[in-house]
Design a protein around this motif. Structure first.
Motif, PDB file in Angstrom:
ATOM      1  N   TRP A  53       5.445  -5.592  20.933  1.00  0.00           N
ATOM      2  CA  TRP A  53       4.890  -6.868  20.581  1.00  0.00           C
ATOM      3  C   TRP A  53       5.546  -7.722  21.076  1.00  0.00           C
ATOM      4  O   TRP A  53       6.935  -7.919  20.482  1.00  0.00           O
ATOM      5  CB  TRP A  53       4.583  -6.823  19.020  1.00  0.00           C
ATOM      6  CG  TRP A  53       3.653  -8.012  18.679  1.00  0.00           C
ATOM      7  CD1 TRP A  53       3.036  -8.763  19.567  1.00  0.00           C
ATOM      8  CD2 TRP A  53       3.230  -8.339  17.382  1.00  0.00           C
ATOM      9  NE1 TRP A  53       2.145  -9.566  18.717  1.00  0.00           N
ATOM     10  CE2 TRP A  53       2.331  -9.398  17.451  1.00  0.00           C
ATOM     11  CE3 TRP A  53       3.458  -7.458  16.246  1.00  0.00           C
ATOM     12  CZ2 TRP A  53       1.798  -9.720  16.289  1.00  0.00           C
ATOM     13  CZ3 TRP A  53       2.723  -8.258  15.052  1.00  0.00           C
ATOM     14  CH2 TRP A  53       1.818  -9.418  15.062  1.00  0.00           C
ATOM     15  N   LYS A  54       5.286  -8.822  21.912  1.00  0.00           N
ATOM     16  CA  LYS A  54       6.354  -9.727  22.153  1.00  0.00           C
ATOM     17  C   LYS A  54       6.172 -11.137  21.306  1.00  0.00           C
ATOM     18  O   LYS A  54       4.764 -11.346  21.029  1.00  0.00           O
ATOM     19  CB  LYS A  54       6.020 -10.345  23.699  1.00  0.00           C
ATOM     20  CG  LYS A  54       6.445  -9.476  24.852  1.00  0.00           C
ATOM     21  CD  LYS A  54       7.812  -9.298  24.893  1.00  0.00           C
ATOM     22  CE  LYS A  54       8.268  -8.343  26.113  1.00  0.00           C
ATOM     23  NZ  LYS A  54       9.769  -8.290  26.249  1.00  0.00           N
ATOM     24  N   VAL A  55       7.213 -11.592  20.696  1.00  0.00           N
ATOM     25  CA  VAL A  55       6.952 -12.433  19.392  1.00  0.00           C
ATOM     26  C   VAL A  55       8.021 -13.797  19.802  1.00  0.00           C
ATOM     27  O   VAL A  55       8.960 -13.535  20.727  1.00  0.00           O
ATOM     28  CB  VAL A  55       7.361 -11.967  18.244  1.00  0.00           C
ATOM     29  CG1 VAL A  55       5.963 -10.992  17.950  1.00  0.00           C
ATOM     30  CG2 VAL A  55       8.336 -11.164  18.236  1.00  0.00           C
ATOM     31  N   GLY A  56       8.058 -14.554  18.909  1.00  0.00           N
ATOM     32  CA  GLY A  56       9.120 -15.570  19.032  1.00  0.00           C
ATOM     33  C   GLY A  56       8.380 -16.871  19.527  1.00  0.00           C
ATOM     34  O   GLY A  56       7.446 -16.795  20.279  1.00  0.00           O
ATOM     35  N   GLN A  61      11.089 -12.351  22.479  1.00  0.00           N
ATOM     36  CA  GLN A  61      11.814 -11.256  21.661  1.00  0.00           C
ATOM     37  C   GLN A  61      10.595 -10.240  21.229  1.00  0.00           C
ATOM     38  O   GLN A  61       9.535 -10.406  21.417  1.00  0.00           O
ATOM     39  CB  GLN A  61      12.056 -12.178  20.038  1.00  0.00           C
ATOM     40  CG  GLN A  61      13.244 -13.035  20.484  1.00  0.00           C
ATOM     41  CD  GLN A  61      13.503 -13.933  19.168  1.00  0.00           C
ATOM     42  OE1 GLN A  61      14.227 -13.211  18.550  1.00  0.00           O
ATOM     43  NE2 GLN A  61      12.905 -15.246  19.256  1.00  0.00           N
ATOM     44  N   GLU A  62      11.284  -8.966  20.680  1.00  0.00           N
ATOM     45  CA  GLU A  62      10.164  -7.987  20.530  1.00  0.00           C
ATOM     46  C   GLU A  62      10.530  -7.240  19.229  1.00  0.00           C
ATOM     47  O   GLU A  62      11.458  -7.098  18.864  1.00  0.00           O
ATOM     48  CB  GLU A  62      10.433  -7.074  21.824  1.00  0.00           C
ATOM     49  CG  GLU A  62       9.605  -5.941  22.201  1.00  0.00           C
ATOM     50  CD  GLU A  62       9.749  -5.254  23.241  1.00  0.00           C
ATOM     51  OE1 GLU A  62       9.452  -5.706  24.393  1.00  0.00           O
ATOM     52  OE2 GLU A  62      10.294  -4.226  23.043  1.00  0.00           O
ATOM     53  N   VAL A  63       9.182  -6.954  18.985  1.00  0.00           N
ATOM     54  CA  VAL A  63       9.195  -6.105  17.553  1.00  0.00           C
ATOM     55  C   VAL A  63       8.071  -5.302  17.838  1.00  0.00           C
ATOM     56  O   VAL A  63       7.572  -5.130  18.980  1.00  0.00           O
ATOM     57  CB  VAL A  63       8.720  -6.728  16.305  1.00  0.00           C
ATOM     58  CG1 VAL A  63       9.592  -7.867  15.732  1.00  0.00           C
ATOM     59  CG2 VAL A  63       7.409  -7.288  16.471  1.00  0.00           C
ATOM     60  N   SER A  64       7.838  -3.982  16.811  1.00  0.00           N
ATOM     61  CA  SER A  64       6.667  -3.041  17.114  1.00  0.00           C
ATOM     62  C   SER A  64       5.451  -3.581  16.736  1.00  0.00           C
ATOM     63  O   SER A  64       5.309  -4.009  15.468  1.00  0.00           O
ATOM     64  CB  SER A  64       7.280  -1.738  16.539  1.00  0.00           C
ATOM     65  OG  SER A  64       8.566  -1.441  17.312  1.00  0.00           O
TER      66      SER A  64
END
Length: 274
Positions: A53-56, A61-64
């Protein structure tokens, strides 16, 4: 066992059609009193992956978001599909997903999947197209509440988790059979998600640590009745470890209020356990 309504999952079933197949066909035996026995062959869980999951503020940035895997349903002869439906009113597979942790086991959710491609079930048996595979996605609550939440630059509920390790582990599953019988009928006391080409979702959770088991049974979607025993598929998904990441620029993020829309508001129970 906690009530599945307080559990943690999103699962989305996207149907994959396989019209030409060399898979082994499950065998069917017909008995008295509308009893049908299916000796299940070539049914499995496979092709799992971690969904990133591309975020920020700049989506760098990346999380799951969660995990994704494929369920392969039993293959039946076309004539058996039609005969089972006529004899027993069965029209679907009932899929149950549960999760085991050190705290116990939860039924996370249920959904039904029709035997055949919608619109072909009333054709002659040379035109019936079976639904052979489906994709299941188990997501964190921050990604599963709604598509609006999924589009936030900063995930809601302070979600910062990254799945570090997930494995597909064999389950001891000797020759299994599904038996349709009046004595096995049970009206489902839980909500069963309706089949849809649009992803179905049940609210997720803040952690996906645990072992996910997938079971299936025969189902009559019109009367919401389970018609057989469950069998467990031959593999389980195990999420072994998660870590928390820092998302720069999201330190004080609060979900913005939902814009007013014509035709109703998005439904979400904020008092529900996440």
């Amino acid at each position: 066992m906690r009530n599945y309504r307080c559990s943690v999952i999103i699962f989305c079933l996207l149907i994959l059609l396989n019209f030409v197949s060399c898979r082994e066909t499950s065998t069917v035996t017909y008995g008295q009193d509308r009893t049908v026995i299916l000796k299940v062959k070539d049914t499995s869980v496979k092709d799992f992956e971690i969904v990133d999951w591309k975020v920020g503020p700049y989506y760098k940035q990346e999380v799951s978001k969660g995990v994704r895997f494929t369920i392969q349903f039993p293959k039946l002869e076309r004539t058996d599909v039609l005969k089972i439906s006529e004899l027993t009113n069965v029209d679907s597979w009932l899929v149950r997903i549960s999760r085991s942790t050190i705290a116990g086991q939860d039924n996370l959710g249920f959904m039904y999947v029709p035997f055949v491609v919608p619109g072909t079930e009333r054709m002659n048996n040379f035109r019936v197209r079976q639904l052979e595979k489906g994709i299941v996605q188990i997501f964190y609550s921050a990604a599963s509440v709604s598509t609006r939440f999924e589009r936030f630059k900063c995930p809601a509920f302070n979600h910062r988790k990254v799945i570090d390790e997930v494995v597909l582990e064999d389950v001891f599953a000797p020759d299994q059979q599904l038996t349709i019988s009046p004595v096995r009928e049970e009206t489902m006391p839980y909500r069963v998600e309706e089949f849809s080409l649009v992803p179905n979702s049940i609210n997720g959770g803040k952690s996906l640590i645990g072992e996910f088991q997938i079971e299936m049974a025969f189902y009559d979607s019109r009367t919401k009745t389970k018609k057989s025993n469950y069998i467990q598929l031959d593999k389980k998904i195990i999420v072994k470890n998660e870590t928390n990441e820092i998302i720069s620029g999201c330190e004080d993020f609060e979900p913005p209020p939902k814009p007013k829309e014509k035709g109703g508001a998005e439904q979400f129970d904020w008092n529900r356990k996440l």
